[in-house]
Design a protein around this motif. Structure first.
Motif, PDB file in Angstrom:
ATOM      1  N   LEU A 238      -3.723  -0.433 -12.541  1.00 53.61           N
ATOM      2  CA  LEU A 238      -2.824  -0.853 -11.471  1.00 53.61           C
ATOM      3  C   LEU A 238      -2.003   0.283 -10.878  1.00 53.61           C
ATOM      4  CD1 LEU A 238      -1.347  -4.266 -12.684  1.00 53.61           C
ATOM      5  CD2 LEU A 238      -2.852  -3.883 -10.728  1.00 53.61           C
ATOM      6  N   ALA A 239      -1.690   1.292 -11.672  1.00 56.06           N
ATOM      7  CA  ALA A 239      -0.791   2.344 -11.191  1.00 56.06           C
ATOM      8  C   ALA A 239      -1.267   2.970  -9.879  1.00 56.06           C
ATOM      9  CB  ALA A 239      -0.585   3.409 -12.269  1.00 56.06           C
ATOM     10  N   PRO A 240      -2.514   3.445  -9.784  1.00 54.32           N
ATOM     11  CA  PRO A 240      -2.931   4.028  -8.497  1.00 54.32           C
ATOM     12  C   PRO A 240      -3.025   3.000  -7.374  1.00 54.32           C
ATOM     13  CG  PRO A 240      -4.776   3.941 -10.032  1.00 54.32           C
ATOM     14  CD  PRO A 240      -3.555   3.596 -10.808  1.00 54.32           C
ATOM     15  N   ILE A 241      -3.367   1.758  -7.715  1.00 55.11           N
ATOM     16  CA  ILE A 241      -3.434   0.710  -6.693  1.00 55.11           C
ATOM     17  C   ILE A 241      -2.049   0.460  -6.111  1.00 55.11           C
ATOM     18  CG2 ILE A 241      -3.869  -1.757  -6.328  1.00 55.11           C
ATOM     19  CD1 ILE A 241      -6.137  -1.536  -8.384  1.00 55.11           C
ATOM     20  N   LEU A 242      -1.053   0.358  -6.976  1.00 53.80           N
ATOM     21  CA  LEU A 242       0.313   0.126  -6.500  1.00 53.80           C
ATOM     22  C   LEU A 242       0.813   1.314  -5.687  1.00 53.80           C
ATOM     23  CD1 LEU A 242       1.997  -1.483  -9.640  1.00 53.80           C
ATOM     24  CD2 LEU A 242       1.047  -2.632  -7.642  1.00 53.80           C
ATOM     25  N   ARG A 243       0.559   2.513  -6.180  1.00 54.49           N
ATOM     26  CA  ARG A 243       1.001   3.705  -5.451  1.00 54.49           C
ATOM     27  C   ARG A 243       0.372   3.746  -4.055  1.00 54.49           C
ATOM     28  NH1 ARG A 243      -0.684   7.091  -8.801  1.00 54.49           N
ATOM     29  NH2 ARG A 243       1.207   7.383 -10.019  1.00 54.49           N
ATOM     30  N   ASN A 244      -0.926   3.509  -3.991  1.00 60.40           N
ATOM     31  CA  ASN A 244      -1.615   3.553  -2.700  1.00 60.40           C
ATOM     32  C   ASN A 244      -1.153   2.436  -1.771  1.00 60.40           C
ATOM     33  OD1 ASN A 244      -3.060   5.766  -3.550  1.00 60.40           O
ATOM     34  ND2 ASN A 244      -4.866   4.599  -4.163  1.00 60.40           N
ATOM     35  N   ALA A 245      -0.947   1.243  -2.325  1.00 58.97           N
ATOM     36  CA  ALA A 245      -0.502   0.109  -1.501  1.00 58.97           C
ATOM     37  C   ALA A 245       0.871   0.388  -0.907  1.00 58.97           C
ATOM     38  CB  ALA A 245      -0.480  -1.174  -2.319  1.00 58.97           C
ATOM     39  N   VAL A 246       1.767   0.955  -1.706  1.00 60.18           N
ATOM     40  CA  VAL A 246       3.115   1.271  -1.217  1.00 60.18           C
ATOM     41  C   VAL A 246       3.039   2.340  -0.137  1.00 60.18           C
ATOM     42  CG1 VAL A 246       5.323   2.320  -1.860  1.00 60.18           C
ATOM     43  CG2 VAL A 246       4.322   0.531  -3.304  1.00 60.18           C
ATOM     44  N   GLU A 247       2.220   3.369  -0.342  1.00 59.52           N
ATOM     45  CA  GLU A 247       2.084   4.418   0.674  1.00 59.52           C
ATOM     46  C   GLU A 247       1.538   3.859   1.984  1.00 59.52           C
ATOM     47  OE1 GLU A 247      -0.328   7.401  -1.141  1.00 59.52           O
ATOM     48  OE2 GLU A 247       1.295   8.142  -2.437  1.00 59.52           O
ATOM     49  N   LEU A 248       0.527   2.993   1.885  1.00 60.30           N
ATOM     50  CA  LEU A 248      -0.025   2.372   3.091  1.00 60.30           C
ATOM     51  C   LEU A 248       1.026   1.525   3.802  1.00 60.30           C
ATOM     52  CD1 LEU A 248      -3.548   1.253   1.799  1.00 60.30           C
ATOM     53  CD2 LEU A 248      -3.106   2.890   3.646  1.00 60.30           C
ATOM     54  N   ALA A 249       1.767   0.744   3.025  1.00 61.50           N
ATOM     55  CA  ALA A 249       2.777  -0.140   3.613  1.00 61.50           C
ATOM     56  C   ALA A 249       3.873   0.674   4.291  1.00 61.50           C
ATOM     57  CB  ALA A 249       3.367  -1.045   2.542  1.00 61.50           C
ATOM     58  N   LEU A 250       4.322   1.746   3.644  1.00 59.67           N
ATOM     59  CA  LEU A 250       5.375   2.570   4.231  1.00 59.67           C
ATOM     60  C   LEU A 250       4.885   3.292   5.487  1.00 59.67           C
ATOM     61  CD1 LEU A 250       6.986   4.053   0.988  1.00 59.67           C
ATOM     62  CD2 LEU A 250       8.003   2.380   2.540  1.00 59.67           C
ATOM     63  N   ASP A 251       3.640   3.786   5.452  1.00 57.39           N
ATOM     64  CA  ASP A 251       3.078   4.459   6.626  1.00 57.39           C
ATOM     65  C   ASP A 251       2.994   3.514   7.812  1.00 57.39           C
ATOM     66  OD1 ASP A 251       2.857   6.834   5.280  1.00 57.39           O
ATOM     67  OD2 ASP A 251       0.711   6.632   4.849  1.00 57.39           O
ATOM     68  N   ARG A 252       2.498   2.304   7.556  1.00 55.17           N
ATOM     69  CA  ARG A 252       2.348   1.319   8.641  1.00 55.17           C
ATOM     70  C   ARG A 252       3.711   0.887   9.169  1.00 55.17           C
ATOM     71  NH1 ARG A 252      -2.380  -2.341   5.687  1.00 55.17           N
ATOM     72  NH2 ARG A 252      -4.028  -0.756   5.842  1.00 55.17           N
ATOM     73  N   ASP A 253       4.684   0.813   8.258  1.00 57.01           N
ATOM     74  CA  ASP A 253       6.019   0.407   8.678  1.00 57.01           C
ATOM     75  C   ASP A 253       6.646   1.484   9.574  1.00 57.01           C
ATOM     76  OD1 ASP A 253       7.943  -1.772   8.348  1.00 57.01           O
ATOM     77  OD2 ASP A 253       9.225  -0.289   7.389  1.00 57.01           O
ATOM     78  N   ARG A 254       6.429   2.754   9.212  1.00 48.77           N
ATOM     79  CA  ARG A 254       6.970   3.842  10.033  1.00 48.77           C
ATOM     80  C   ARG A 254       6.288   3.888  11.399  1.00 48.77           C
ATOM     81  NH1 ARG A 254       7.639   6.621   4.884  1.00 48.77           N
ATOM     82  NH2 ARG A 254       5.420   7.144   4.856  1.00 48.77           N
ATOM     83  N   GLU A 255       4.972   3.621  11.420  1.00 55.54           N
ATOM     84  CA  GLU A 255       4.248   3.625  12.686  1.00 55.54           C
ATOM     85  C   GLU A 255       4.718   2.511  13.613  1.00 55.54           C
ATOM     86  OE1 GLU A 255       0.208   3.275  11.551  1.00 55.54           O
ATOM     87  OE2 GLU A 255       0.072   5.306  10.725  1.00 55.54           O
ATOM     88  N   GLY A 256       5.114   1.385  13.018  1.00 58.08           N
ATOM     89  CA  GLY A 256       5.547   0.250  13.819  1.00 58.08           C
ATOM     90  C   GLY A 256       7.006   0.279  14.197  1.00 58.08           C
ATOM     91  N   ALA A 257       7.731   1.253  13.614  1.00 56.56           N
ATOM     92  CA  ALA A 257       9.186   1.334  13.867  1.00 56.56           C
ATOM     93  C   ALA A 257       9.477   1.804  15.291  1.00 56.56           C
ATOM     94  CB  ALA A 257       9.823   2.278  12.871  1.00 56.56           C
TER      95      ALA A 257
END
Length: 257
Positions: A238-257
């Motif tokens: 789970l560790a890499p899955i969670l890390r990658n999911a958080v990075e994707l979510a933060l990137d998409r959130d910044r793009e939509g800001a």
């Protein structure tokens, strides 16, 4: 004064980009409650009704791998459920999956108020404190709550999911997390199974939804993490899955800001 602390805080000064929570980490009963005994046999206290089997060990291992803080409860969910709002009728359970909880049968308003003050509120205060300190540093933590579920309730069909993501109205983290879990290929992944993630007053609602923080609740079937070996396997996976999911979510959130 309560005989024990309401929570265990791991690495409070670590990078708070991710904050792990574990609402049902322990099956301990404080000494103030019926001498530390709810009146249940040991086999019931070892079941899912008393705590989330395996969730504490997985949470601790994930916190180490991700280098992030974690807050874990230290008391049984049968004492008082920290993943319920203060006005929830299931806050102090009197019956759970076929077992009557003797020490809770006559817990009136005064006793519930004492348990709220001694264990429920301090647990949530600890979570709130870490979030407040992170935000003071300009960091909006991503909350991930770790749980486990029983493979089968008494008299009900078996549950096929290996892991599930529970969420309410904010899909910023659940969407990439579900996608990455499904990409594993060998997992039966639940989306709001075996429970819905929309529960007013629960931990994710209070600290995630109401504060506008990204969040998700992860449920792992507890037979998969009942042993130290299973706990290590799932934390590593789970560790890499969670890390990658958080990075994707933060990137998409910044793009939509």
């Amino acid at each position: 004064m309560p005989s024990m602390q309401a929570c265990e805080i791991v690495a409070p000064d670590a990078d708070p980009t991710i904050l792990l929570l574990c609402d049902h980490a322990a099956n301990t009963v404080p000494a103030e409650i019926n001498g530390g005994d709810l009146g249940l046999p040991p086999e019931d206290m070892a079941r899912h009704i008393a705590y989330d089997v395996g969730a504490r060990a997985v949470t601790l291992a994930l916190a180490e791998r991700l280098g992030c803080p974690a807050v874990l409860s230290t008391f049984s969910r049968l004492v008082i459920d920290p993943n319920r709002g203060e006005d929830d009728p299931t806050l102090v359970m009197r019956l759970n999956d076929g077992s009557v909880i003797p020490a809770n049968r006559h817990a009136g308003p005064d006793e519930v108020a004492r348990r709220l003050a001694d264990w429920h509120r301090p647990y949530h205060d600890a979570i709130r404190g870490i979030i407040d300190r992170a935000e003071a540093r300009g960091v909006r933590p991503v909350l991930i709550s770790m749980h486990s579920f029983t493979p089968q309730f008494r008299g009900r069909p078996p549950r096929p999911w290996h892991v599930s993501v529970l969420w309410d109205r904010d899909e910023r983290l659940p969407a990439p997390l579900l996608g990455l879990l499904r990409e594993e290929g060998d997992l039966v992944v639940g989306d709001n199974e075996p429970y819905l993630g929309a529960l007013d007053g629960d931990t994710m609602n209070v600290h995630g939804t109401r504060r506008g923080l990204m969040h998700a609740l992860i449920e792992i079937r507890n037979d998969l993490i009942a042993s130290p070996e299973g706990q290590a396997v799932w934390a590593e996976r789970l560790a890499p899955i969670l890390r990658n999911a958080v990075e994707l979510a933060l990137d998409r959130d910044r793009e939509g800001a």
